[in-house]
Scaffold this active site. Sequence first.
Site, short mmCIF file in Angstrom:
data_model
loop_
_atom_site.label_atom_id
_atom_site.label_comp_id
_atom_site.label_asym_id
_atom_site.label_seq_id
_atom_site.Cartn_x
_atom_site.Cartn_y
_atom_site.Cartn_z
N LYS A 1 0.65 -1.22 0.19
CA LYS A 1 0.06 -0.06 0.08
C LYS A 1 1.00 1.20 0.05
O LYS A 1 1.57 1.45 0.80
CB LYS A 1 -0.84 -0.07 1.10
CG LYS A 1 -1.95 -0.84 1.11
CD LYS A 1 -2.94 -0.55 0.02
CE LYS A 1 -4.01 -1.43 0.12
NZ LYS A 1 -5.26 -1.23 -1.02
N ASP B 1 -0.13 0.03 -4.78
CA ASP B 1 -1.60 0.24 -4.72
C ASP B 1 -1.80 1.41 -4.03
O ASP B 1 -1.57 1.57 -2.71
CB ASP B 1 -2.40 -0.82 -4.00
CG ASP B 1 -3.92 -0.21 -4.49
OD1 ASP B 1 -4.22 0.88 -4.93
OD2 ASP B 1 -4.79 -1.30 -3.93
N GLU C 1 -1.10 0.33 -9.11
CA GLU C 1 -2.63 0.43 -9.04
C GLU C 1 -3.28 1.62 -8.45
O GLU C 1 -2.66 2.06 -7.24
CB GLU C 1 -2.93 -0.77 -8.34
CG GLU C 1 -4.38 -0.99 -7.90
CD GLU C 1 -4.90 -2.22 -7.28
OE1 GLU C 1 -4.27 -3.18 -7.40
OE2 GLU C 1 -5.76 -2.12 -6.48
N ASP D 1 -8.69 -0.32 -10.01
CA ASP D 1 -9.35 -0.96 -9.12
C ASP D 1 -10.68 -0.49 -8.99
O ASP D 1 -11.77 -0.59 -9.71
CB ASP D 1 -8.51 -1.34 -7.85
CG ASP D 1 -9.34 -1.99 -6.62
OD1 ASP D 1 -10.16 -2.48 -6.99
OD2 ASP D 1 -8.84 -1.87 -5.50
N LYS E 1 -12.61 -8.22 -8.55
CA LYS E 1 -13.01 -8.44 -7.36
C LYS E 1 -14.29 -9.01 -7.33
O LYS E 1 -15.44 -8.38 -7.48
CB LYS E 1 -12.79 -7.12 -6.28
CG LYS E 1 -11.44 -6.38 -6.17
CD LYS E 1 -11.52 -5.28 -5.32
CE LYS E 1 -10.24 -4.87 -4.95
NZ LYS E 1 -10.13 -3.64 -3.91
N GLN F 1 -11.17 -7.17 -1.46
CA GLN F 1 -11.97 -6.24 -0.99
C GLN F 1 -11.88 -6.33 0.41
O GLN F 1 -12.56 -5.85 1.10
CB GLN F 1 -13.26 -6.50 -1.62
CG GLN F 1 -14.08 -4.97 -1.52
CD GLN F 1 -13.61 -3.90 -2.30
OE1 GLN F 1 -13.63 -3.91 -3.34
NE2 GLN F 1 -12.99 -2.89 -1.49
C1 MUC Z 1 -7.33 -2.57 -2.73
O1 MUC Z 1 -7.14 -3.20 -3.54
O2 MUC Z 1 -7.57 -1.34 -2.84
C2 MUC Z 1 -8.76 -1.19 0.04
C3 MUC Z 1 -9.74 -0.31 -0.21
C4 MUC Z 1 -10.64 -0.93 -1.12
O3 MUC Z 1 -11.64 -0.71 -1.58
O4 MUC Z 1 -10.12 -2.21 -1.56
C5 MUC Z 1 -8.86 -2.49 -0.43
C6 MUC Z 1 -7.73 -3.17 -1.16
MG MG Z 2 -6.86 -1.44 -4.94
#
Ligand code: MUC
Ligand code: MG
Length: 367
Positions: free
Chosen positions: A162, A191, A217, A242, A266, A294
């Site tokens: 992240k 991401d 991402e 995403d 997802k 998610q």
């Molecule tokens: C992700 O891939 O972003 C964090 C916030 C969301 O909506 O999903 C997660 C993981």
């Molecule tokens: Mg994401």
Amino acid sequence: MKIVRVEAIPFAIPYRKPLKFASGEVRTADHVLVRVHTDEGLVGTAEAPPRPYTYGETQESIVAVVDKLFAPQVLGLTPLEREVVHERLERTVGNPTAKAAIDMALWDILGQAAGMPVSGLLGGYTDRMRVSHMVGFAPAREMVAEAERIRDTYGITTFKVKVGRRPYTDDVTACRALREALGPDVDLYVDGNRGWTPSDAARALREMDDLGLTFAEELCPADDVLGRRWLVARSPVPFIADESATRAAEVTRELLGGSATAISIKTARTGFTASQRVLHECEGLGVEVVMGNQIDGQIGTLCSVAFGAAHRTSARYPGELSNFLDMTDDLLTEPLTIEDGTMRVREGNGLGLRVDPDKLARYRQDD
Ligand code: MUC
Ligand code: MG
């Protein structure tokens, strides 16, 4: 066989430690268990994880939309009439995880009725996926310690890191520390959950150029339309959409607009039916996909691996299937396992999942 009842049961299970990222954080899995009952006694099960900061859904809103809008629209239909179900649910905008859970519960019923696993009905490509683990915000040394623990305990060698903090240099430092500690044989991607500006993101990517990242991402918002397009055109790696591409139409818009060059699928938000639409769209366009997370519990993860393993293109890269490991407990009678960095599809008819009634009684919030 007709649908006679749809239950939406809120439950809450704490995390051992919070998962933090640029758009929010998760401390408790305050999800909704969705059960679709038929007049022949078959019951389909799935879970909806609210992500208020991403889609605006809350646990309360999911329960309300299922009880008040969606359940009345599907009662009396058969589980085979999925196109009718979708036509009716799509009259309401948004509410992606509520819709997805109903869709996946219907597939669970179809599999049970046919005496076949859902993953096989979807495509049956393989029976397992390699696993990618998401590492949330923390000081760099803690992120390294977590990745090392996950690698050493579960054999996982792909990490989604992240990023999206300000200053962006904190994230560059963390990614560099991860690469130095984990070595060249581990795959790393990042991401940003829309946390950076296009120019911060461009500088960060430049400063991380030697780290061998595999994907980037949502580094900045897709609503920074020209800035995002500018960034994506300069990205040295495929740029995954995403939360900016949560339905087939948005996938088309983001890809054709140059805002993304890869897509996160997802099942928590597109179920199985709409996830297949997105997957086939990406296959037709020659765009790579990754199975995203998610921040699913074990039921959601089981759905994700069933879908990801079912298709050649969704099984290609490791799926994000491991963040349930941070939960203190879950609802399944038989917990999911990860060995040698791999998760297997659950055997059995339908989704092959069984909810432990004692655990559900302990964690449900509506008693
Ligand atoms: C992700 O891939 O972003 C964090 C916030 C969301 O909506 O999903 C997660 C993981
Ligand atoms: Mg994401």
